[in-house]
Design a protein around this motif. Structure first.
Motif, PDB file in Angstrom:
ATOM      1  N   GLU A   1       0.815  -1.207   0.000  1.00  0.00           N
ATOM      2  CA  GLU A   1       0.000   0.000   0.000  1.00  0.00           C
ATOM      3  C   GLU A   1       0.855   1.265   0.000  1.00  0.00           C
ATOM      4  O   GLU A   1       2.016   1.253   0.416  1.00  0.00           O
ATOM      5  CB  GLU A   1      -0.941   0.004   1.217  1.00  0.00           C
ATOM      6  CG  GLU A   1      -0.269   0.250   2.550  1.00  0.00           C
ATOM      7  CD  GLU A   1       0.287  -1.003   3.191  1.00  0.00           C
ATOM      8  OE1 GLU A   1       0.820  -0.897   4.321  1.00  0.00           O
ATOM      9  OE2 GLU A   1       0.206  -2.097   2.556  1.00  0.00           O
ATOM     10  N   ILE A   2       0.226   2.343  -0.457  1.00  0.00           N
ATOM     11  CA  ILE A   2       0.798   3.693  -0.364  1.00  0.00           C
ATOM     12  C   ILE A   2      -0.190   4.554   0.414  1.00  0.00           C
ATOM     13  O   ILE A   2      -1.385   4.557   0.101  1.00  0.00           O
ATOM     14  CB  ILE A   2       1.044   4.299  -1.764  1.00  0.00           C
ATOM     15  CG1 ILE A   2       2.187   3.555  -2.473  1.00  0.00           C
ATOM     16  CG2 ILE A   2       1.354   5.792  -1.666  1.00  0.00           C
ATOM     17  CD1 ILE A   2       2.444   4.043  -3.884  1.00  0.00           C
ATOM     18  N   VAL A   3       0.331   5.281   1.433  1.00  0.00           N
ATOM     19  CA  VAL A   3      -0.517   6.136   2.262  1.00  0.00           C
ATOM     20  C   VAL A   3       0.160   7.507   2.413  1.00  0.00           C
ATOM     21  O   VAL A   3       1.339   7.598   2.745  1.00  0.00           O
ATOM     22  CB  VAL A   3      -0.747   5.515   3.662  1.00  0.00           C
ATOM     23  CG1 VAL A   3      -1.679   6.414   4.489  1.00  0.00           C
ATOM     24  CG2 VAL A   3      -1.323   4.108   3.546  1.00  0.00           C
ATOM     25  N   ILE A   4      -0.623   8.558   2.161  1.00  0.00           N
ATOM     26  CA  ILE A   4      -0.102   9.929   2.246  1.00  0.00           C
ATOM     27  C   ILE A   4      -1.042  10.753   3.118  1.00  0.00           C
ATOM     28  O   ILE A   4      -2.261  10.763   2.883  1.00  0.00           O
ATOM     29  CB  ILE A   4       0.009  10.580   0.848  1.00  0.00           C
ATOM     30  CG1 ILE A   4       0.866   9.709  -0.098  1.00  0.00           C
ATOM     31  CG2 ILE A   4       0.566  11.989   0.948  1.00  0.00           C
ATOM     32  CD1 ILE A   4       0.840  10.175  -1.542  1.00  0.00           C
ATOM     33  N   ASN A   5      -0.479  11.456   4.112  1.00  0.00           N
ATOM     34  CA  ASN A   5      -1.292  12.340   4.960  1.00  0.00           C
ATOM     35  C   ASN A   5      -1.470  13.733   4.350  1.00  0.00           C
ATOM     36  O   ASN A   5      -2.565  14.283   4.325  1.00  0.00           O
ATOM     37  CB  ASN A   5      -0.654  12.499   6.339  1.00  0.00           C
ATOM     38  CG  ASN A   5      -0.823  11.262   7.210  1.00  0.00           C
ATOM     39  OD1 ASN A   5      -1.690  10.436   6.964  1.00  0.00           O
ATOM     40  ND2 ASN A   5       0.028  11.140   8.224  1.00  0.00           N
ATOM     41  N   HIS A   6      -0.336  14.307   3.893  1.00  0.00           N
ATOM     42  CA  HIS A   6      -0.333  15.696   3.427  1.00  0.00           C
ATOM     43  C   HIS A   6       0.710  15.801   2.322  1.00  0.00           C
ATOM     44  O   HIS A   6       1.896  16.033   2.574  1.00  0.00           O
ATOM     45  CB  HIS A   6       0.005  16.638   4.596  1.00  0.00           C
ATOM     46  CG  HIS A   6      -0.230  18.065   4.314  1.00  0.00           C
ATOM     47  ND1 HIS A   6      -0.152  19.054   5.282  1.00  0.00           N
ATOM     48  CD2 HIS A   6      -0.552  18.721   3.164  1.00  0.00           C
ATOM     49  CE1 HIS A   6      -0.406  20.228   4.748  1.00  0.00           C
ATOM     50  NE2 HIS A   6      -0.645  20.041   3.452  1.00  0.00           N
ATOM     51  N   ALA A   7       0.295  15.617   1.081  1.00  0.00           N
ATOM     52  CA  ALA A   7       1.233  15.481  -0.040  1.00  0.00           C
ATOM     53  C   ALA A   7       2.155  16.689  -0.197  1.00  0.00           C
ATOM     54  O   ALA A   7       3.358  16.545  -0.386  1.00  0.00           O
ATOM     55  CB  ALA A   7       0.451  15.232  -1.336  1.00  0.00           C
ATOM     56  N   SER A   8       1.624  17.904  -0.124  1.00  0.00           N
ATOM     57  CA  SER A   8       2.439  19.103  -0.380  1.00  0.00           C
ATOM     58  C   SER A   8       3.457  19.360   0.724  1.00  0.00           C
ATOM     59  O   SER A   8       4.415  20.127   0.530  1.00  0.00           O
ATOM     60  CB  SER A   8       1.542  20.333  -0.539  1.00  0.00           C
ATOM     61  OG  SER A   8       0.798  20.567   0.642  1.00  0.00           O
ATOM     62  N   ALA A   9       3.264  18.708   1.896  1.00  0.00           N
ATOM     63  CA  ALA A   9       4.212  18.883   2.991  1.00  0.00           C
ATOM     64  C   ALA A   9       5.054  17.641   3.214  1.00  0.00           C
ATOM     65  O   ALA A   9       5.841  17.574   4.170  1.00  0.00           O
ATOM     66  CB  ALA A   9       3.456  19.229   4.284  1.00  0.00           C
TER      67      ALA A   9
END
Length: 408
Positions: A79-87
């Protein structure tokens, strides 16, 4: 879009749990976009979607595989998990979040019935969300596994239904073959029957009889019996295939003028065939009725023969045929060992015979065909059996039959 992908989309849409799973994830994780995608090496295809972000994607829509993270999920099986892409140091310069305008994102792998990569369960939102937690991972991975298991189950169900359909088609072809074979056998059998009748008439001639030796008489008699038995087996087989290939047993309903006479003839015929047995008959048909005379006599013959074979020969077999104000009733009763409850449950099944009776002639179709004759007359065929005797009873309503004249 190729046919395989279309089938995959249909398979996902057939899983009733998926819309509920997407609703739960959208609510608990505060994500406005949840989807299930079919992901191959060449393409990303939408299968099912909950789109509260108004991205405008619908089932069947495709994305360039290079513009998705699902390509990486497919390659790594992780899996890939991202909370806040731009940060996020890893993703802030990645063009994919910028292209689609999301900050938070997850993509979990899904697997098909063969354990091979099928696609992804994805979620995203234009706003940052806290998705990299054990609780979120446990929830999303559990739903991804549930969907994978459902894909596996649906695939097994589809295979089973296909096998069942194939088996039914094969059985139908076999029954059609039996019907054709039975029909074709009748012609040469009729020729043999004519030849035997000629020989029988010839040796009955007084002049010829004096020159014919006893073994010839016996041989012709055995031939007659063999042909009669073959004819019965063919008729039973043909009737059976009619019930399977057609719409039930064919009957010709008409006003009965001489049923009493035909019933007496049927009983006399079996009394001759079983001279050591005693048959008591009572016929009281007081009302005109509509039925198939031939089929009623066939039913009686099957029941009576069954009673003569399996009953206690030291006691009579009782045949009663009557009409009352509403019904036609035909019963055959014999003495002997009661029929077990287990046997009762299977008596009217085709090809069923008790293990102790396997050596008896016949295919085990007599009672099944009798029950089909009862159904064809909108009636019932039942059995009661205890130490007082075994009684089979046909009953059909006169008014129902008389108002439903048909030929099938």
């Amino acid at each position: 879009m190729n046919e395989a992908i279309q089938r995959d989309i249909q398979a996902i849409n057939a899983i009733e749990a998926i819309p509920h799973i997407m609703e739960i994830l959208a609510s608990t994780l505060r994500l406005r976009f949840i989807c299930v995608a079919r992901v191959t090496e060449e393409a990303w295809t939408m299968c099912s979607v909950l789109d509260n972000a108004e991205f405008g994607l619908s089932p069947g829509d495709e994305l360039e595989i290079e513009t998705t993270f699902c390509r990486t999920v497919r390659a790594n099986r992780k899996e890939i998990v991202i909370n806040h892409a731009s940060a996020d140091n890893e993703y802030r310069e990645n063009p994919i979040p910028i292209m689609y305008g999301f900050e938070s994102y997850f993509s979990y792998p899904l697997y098909d019935a063969k354990g091979e990569f099928f696609g992804t369960l994805c979620g995203l939102d234009p706003e940052p969300r806290e998705l990299r937690t054990e609780a979120v991972h446990g929830q999303v991975s559990a739903f991804a596994k549930l969907i994978s298991n459902q894909i596996l189950l649906n695939d097994h169900i589809e295979q089973t239904l296909t096998q069942l359909s194939d088996a039914k088609n094969m059985a139908r072809l076999q029954e059609q073959y039996i019907a054709i074979l039975g029909h074709d056998i009748r012609t040469p059998l009729s020729s043999i029957q004519i030849g035997i009748s000629f020989l029988d008439d010839l040796i009955k001639d007084s002049e010829v009889a004096s020159t014919v030796q006893v073994p010839v008489f016996k041989a012709v008699s055995r031939m007659k019996n063999s042909v009669q038995r073959m004819s019965r087996l063919i008729e039973d087989t043909m009737d059976f295939t009619h019930t399977r290939v057609g719409q039930g047993l064919p009957v010709k309903l008409a006003v009965s003028n001489n049923l009493s006479q035909q019933i007496n003839y049927t009983v006399e015929e079996l009394a001759t065939a079983y001279p050591k047995s005693s048959i008591r008959i009572h016929v009281d048909i007081t009302r005109p009725l509509i039925c198939d005379d031939k089929r009623i006599c066939q039913l009686l013959s099957n029941l009576l023969k069954n009673a003569l074979i399996h009953g206690d020969m030291s006691y009579p077999v009782y045949v009663k045929v009557l009409t009352n104000s509403n019904d036609f009733i035909l019963s055959v009763q014999n003495s002997g060992t009661p029929i077990s409850d287990e046997s009762k449950a299977r008596l009217f099944q085709p090809f069923w015979r008790k293990e102790s009776n396997r050596q008896n002639e016949g295919l085990g179709l007599g009672l099944f065909i009798a029950s089909e004759i009862a159904k064809a007359h909108k009636g019932t065929l039942g059995v009661n059996s205890d130490y007082n005797g075994t009684e089979f009873t046909l009953r059909f309503p006169l008014q129902t039959v008389s108002s439903n004249i048909f030929e099938s």
